[in-house]
Design an enzyme around this catalytic site. Structure first.
Site, PDB file in Angstrom:
ATOM      1  N   ASP A   1     -38.694  -0.055  13.787  1.00 43.55           N
ATOM      2  CA  ASP A   1     -39.800  -0.669  14.522  1.00 43.55           C
ATOM      3  C   ASP A   1     -40.200  -2.014  13.898  1.00 43.55           C
ATOM      4  O   ASP A   1     -39.677  -2.398  12.845  1.00 43.55           O
ATOM      5  CB  ASP A   1     -40.996   0.291  14.568  1.00 43.55           C
TER       6      ASP A   1
ATOM      7  N   GLU B   1     -24.769 -16.238  24.747  1.00 46.75           N
ATOM      8  CA  GLU B   1     -23.596 -15.370  24.752  1.00 46.75           C
ATOM      9  C   GLU B   1     -22.742 -15.847  25.917  1.00 46.75           C
ATOM     10  O   GLU B   1     -22.948 -15.454  27.061  1.00 46.75           O
ATOM     11  CB  GLU B   1     -24.027 -13.915  24.958  1.00 46.75           C
TER      12      GLU B   1
ATOM     13  N   ASP C   1     -37.548   2.101   9.835  1.00 48.50           N
ATOM     14  CA  ASP C   1     -38.549   2.918  10.535  1.00 48.50           C
ATOM     15  C   ASP C   1     -39.790   3.023   9.654  1.00 48.50           C
ATOM     16  O   ASP C   1     -39.704   3.446   8.507  1.00 48.50           O
ATOM     17  CB  ASP C   1     -37.943   4.304  10.798  1.00 48.50           C
TER      18      ASP C   1
ATOM     19  N   ASP D   1     -34.345 -12.067  22.160  1.00 48.85           N
ATOM     20  CA  ASP D   1     -33.207 -11.916  23.051  1.00 48.85           C
ATOM     21  C   ASP D   1     -33.694 -12.103  24.482  1.00 48.85           C
ATOM     22  O   ASP D   1     -34.652 -11.466  24.896  1.00 48.85           O
ATOM     23  CB  ASP D   1     -32.622 -10.505  22.873  1.00 48.85           C
TER      24      ASP D   1
ATOM     25  N   ASP E   1     -40.558   8.303  12.914  1.00 49.91           N
ATOM     26  CA  ASP E   1     -40.045   8.941  14.134  1.00 49.91           C
ATOM     27  C   ASP E   1     -38.523   8.798  14.261  1.00 49.91           C
ATOM     28  O   ASP E   1     -37.937   9.160  15.280  1.00 49.91           O
ATOM     29  CB  ASP E   1     -40.756   8.396  15.387  1.00 49.91           C
TER      30      ASP E   1
ATOM     31  N   HIS F   1     -24.070  -6.617  17.316  1.00 46.41           N
ATOM     32  CA  HIS F   1     -24.324  -5.246  17.773  1.00 46.41           C
ATOM     33  C   HIS F   1     -23.342  -4.782  18.850  1.00 46.41           C
ATOM     34  O   HIS F   1     -23.427  -3.647  19.293  1.00 46.41           O
ATOM     35  CB  HIS F   1     -25.750  -5.167  18.301  1.00 46.41           C
ATOM     36  N   ASP F   2     -22.460  -5.663  19.305  1.00 45.58           N
ATOM     37  CA  ASP F   2     -21.470  -5.270  20.310  1.00 45.58           C
ATOM     38  C   ASP F   2     -20.090  -5.052  19.696  1.00 45.58           C
ATOM     39  O   ASP F   2     -19.109  -4.866  20.421  1.00 45.58           O
ATOM     40  CB  ASP F   2     -21.361  -6.353  21.398  1.00 45.58           C
TER      41      ASP F   2
ATOM     42  N   ASN G   1     -42.845   4.572  10.778  1.00 46.23           N
ATOM     43  CA  ASN G   1     -43.780   5.670  11.096  1.00 46.23           C
ATOM     44  C   ASN G   1     -43.103   7.034  11.179  1.00 46.23           C
ATOM     45  O   ASN G   1     -43.670   7.990  11.689  1.00 46.23           O
ATOM     46  CB  ASN G   1     -44.528   5.359  12.395  1.00 46.23           C
TER      47      ASN G   1
ATOM     48  N   ASP H   1     -28.647 -13.684  26.704  1.00 45.67           N
ATOM     49  CA  ASP H   1     -27.735 -12.583  26.996  1.00 45.67           C
ATOM     50  C   ASP H   1     -26.957 -12.795  28.295  1.00 45.67           C
ATOM     51  O   ASP H   1     -27.531 -13.193  29.313  1.00 45.67           O
ATOM     52  CB  ASP H   1     -28.581 -11.310  27.122  1.00 45.67           C
TER      53      ASP H   1
END
Ligand code: GLC
Ligand code: CA
Length: 560
Positions: A29, A257, A21, A98, A25, A330-331, A23, A200
């Site tokens: 990013d 995938e 990150d 992706d 928040d 990530h899955d 900034n 995907d």
């Protein structure tokens, strides 16, 4: 075998929300990624796969795209993305984006237009059907649970199809105009200088829509949707068209995938004429889940089963074309938690997994944090989880009689959020990921021990080990064999030992790992006299080849 730049690549997958990150928040990013390019260059990777950063309501963390042409403000600006492509390029790093083209977000302007006016041409961009018997057209279960159909408005009997969440309506690929729109978009991005795409959920694009009530396969009364929408006859024509009209024109790297049955693999990844450069196989990564996909129920797999899954995939893939290898994405939960019992998680076992993985044939995909040995995160309650699939699996666990505690245990083992927690950069607040007070997902409390800064200073760290593995593969003296050599199972594979060779002409490399906390004795051919890599500090290799492997020991030997 044909040489290709992407066969020699090592890919690093970035989950943008959790990488860095910039900034404050609490959300990662694109600027954050730019700021960390030196780290990636030092790691030695030369391709980055970025999970989706396009405009999205984030129902499924960016896999619900509402505008294919622009970056979501959460991640920065379109200019930031251009800058990332350029800055990465200066370091010899290419970018894969992706490509989510099975569905859009329900907030995409096409879908909005389709809802507003049923005579609009956009109605046919999606799959609308009339319900039957006061209910949806059929009882398909969406991949994220519940009906795969959502009613349009209150007073109609019309439904739209969503294989994933109801905020992800499926596109109608039968409509030529839809395909044209998608090809135009893909080319727009490729012309910007992308290396290619990760594609995907692509096996779902062809649907065999049937109305009716089918025999349920779960307590919920629904039936697995994949029987009607996965890899249906005729899909090949579209995949071929997609390739001819886009990827092929740009010499792109594409990884789909797509858990393709063995006999179809040549069509998908055939050398020079497949729809894609490579596909991901699921057999080893789903080894711990029952076939029904209810991952809250653990399946007790064995090491020989894992070995068979890996070896079979290697053997059929090298015959058919080229593969993509991965132990994490990530899955999935973290690989160390998936494959190694809690009590034996250590630097040694992490390095063993790294060794087993990195010498396989195919382009390796390292997932962010894997190179640090990041682990699953214990959460206090289901509210701590963000992932839509986790909430669904949790509810299904309760429905099928699990206690809350047992259900939560299942989530700790298997939730996709285990790998989505923020990257652990250093020992400062939030692991150096963000200066915010709260981050979008909890930081794993073990960031003080496991983080990049600490590991960069330690030549025995998991990170240092991955750096070496990557460097061997990209520029070491055995590079050609590691990349292009044939995969050959080795006889030392016995019990919980996994052993294989890579062979190119006269050069042979032997990889042997002890996937157990017990000593294991194996026979190693005396040909292999050079120790290339190992995960214990001292290795004693007695000629003649009877070797005792210590718990989770890994050895890489060469015949020179
Ligand atoms: C793929 C993605 C996953 C996403 C799904 C729906 O499986 O990897 O994260 O939820 O497609 O787009
Ligand atoms: Ca941010």
């Amino acid at each position: 075998m044909k040489k290709k730049w992407w066969k020699e690549a090592v890919v690093y997958q970035i989950y943008p929300k959790s990488f860095q990150d910039s900034n404050g928040d609490g959300i990662g990013d694109i600027r954050g990624i730019i700021n960390r390019l030196d780290y990636l260059e030092n790691l030695g990777v030369n391709v980055l796969w970025l999970c989706p950063v396009f405009k999205s309501p984030m129902d499924d963390n960016g896999y619900d795209i509402s505008d294919y042409y622009h970056v979501d403000p959460m991640f920065g600006t379109d200019e930031d993305l251009d800058e990332l492509i350029e800055e990465a390029g200066k370091r010899g790093i290419k970018l894969l984006m992706d490509l989510v083209i099975n569905h859009t977000s329900d907030e995409h302007e096409w879908f909005q237009a389709a809802l507003k006016d049923k005579h609009s041409k956009y109605r046919d961009y999606y799959v609308f059907r009339e319900g039957i018997e006061d209910g949806p057209p059929n009882n398909w279960r969406s991949y994220f649970g519940g009906s795969a159909w959502e009613k349009v408005g209150d007073d109609s009997n019309t439904y739209y199809l969503h294989a994933f969440s109801k905020k992800q309506p499926d596109l109608n690929w039968e409509n030529e105009e839809v395909r044209e729109e998608l090809y135009k978009m893909v080319n727009y991005w490729l012309e910007k200088g992308l290396g290619g795409f990760r594609i995907d959920a692509i096996l779902n694009i062809k649907k065999k829509i049937e109305s009716g009530r089918f025999e349920p396969d779960g307590e919920d009364g629904y039936v697995f949707i994949g029987n009607w929408i996965l890899n249906q006859p005729g899909i090949g024509e579209w995949l071929n068209e997609l390739n001819e009209r886009t990827f092929k024109l740009h010499n792109s790297m594409t990884v789909a995938e797509a858990n393709v049955p063995d006999y179809l693999l040549p069509k998908y990844i055939g050398d020079g004429n497949g729809y894609f450069s490579m596909v991901f196989d699921f057999a080893h990564s789903d080894i711990d889940v029952p076939e029904t996909g209810e991952w809250y129920k653990q399946y007790n797999w064995t090491v020989p089963e894992l070995r068979d899954a890996l070896f079979n995939c290697q053997l059929v893939t090298q015959k058919a074309g080229w593969g993509a290898t991965y132990f994490e994405n990530h899955d999935h939960p973290r690989s160390i938690n998936k494959y190694i019992p809690e009590d034996y998680i250590s630097k040694t076992s992490k390095k063993m997994l790294g060794t087993l993985f990195m010498f396989l044939q195919g382009t390796p995909f390292v997932y962010q944090g894997q190179e640090l040995g990041m682990t699953n995160i214990p959460m206090d309650s289901i509210e701590d989880y963000d992932d839509i699939a986790t909430h669904d699996q949790y509810n299904r666990a309760l429905l099928s009689g699990f206690s809350e505690e047992k259900a939560l245990e299942g989530m700790f083992r298997r939730s996709r959020d285990n790998s989505r927690t923020p990257m652990q950069w250093d020992a400062s607040k939030n692991g150096g990921f963000s200066k915010a007070d709260t981050t979008w997902l909890k930081v794993n409390p073990n960031y003080k021990e496991i983080n990049a800064a600490e590991e960069e200073d330690n030549d025995q760290s998991v990170l240092a080990f991955y750096q070496e593995l990557i460097s061997m593969r990209r520029k070491g003296k055995y590079k050609e064999t590691i990349v292009y050599g044939e995969f050959v199972p080795d006889n030392a594979s016995e019990g919980n030992v996994i052993a294989y060779q890579r062979q190119l002409d006269d050069e042979k490399i032997l990889i042997v790992v002890n996937f157990d906390n017990q000593l294991a004795e194996v026979n190693v051919s005396p040909l292999f006299s050079e120790v290339v890599m190992n995960n214990y500090e001292d290795v004693k290799l007695e000629k003649g080849g009877r070797v005792t492997l210590r718990p989770y020991e890994s050895l890489v030997l060469a015949n020179f």
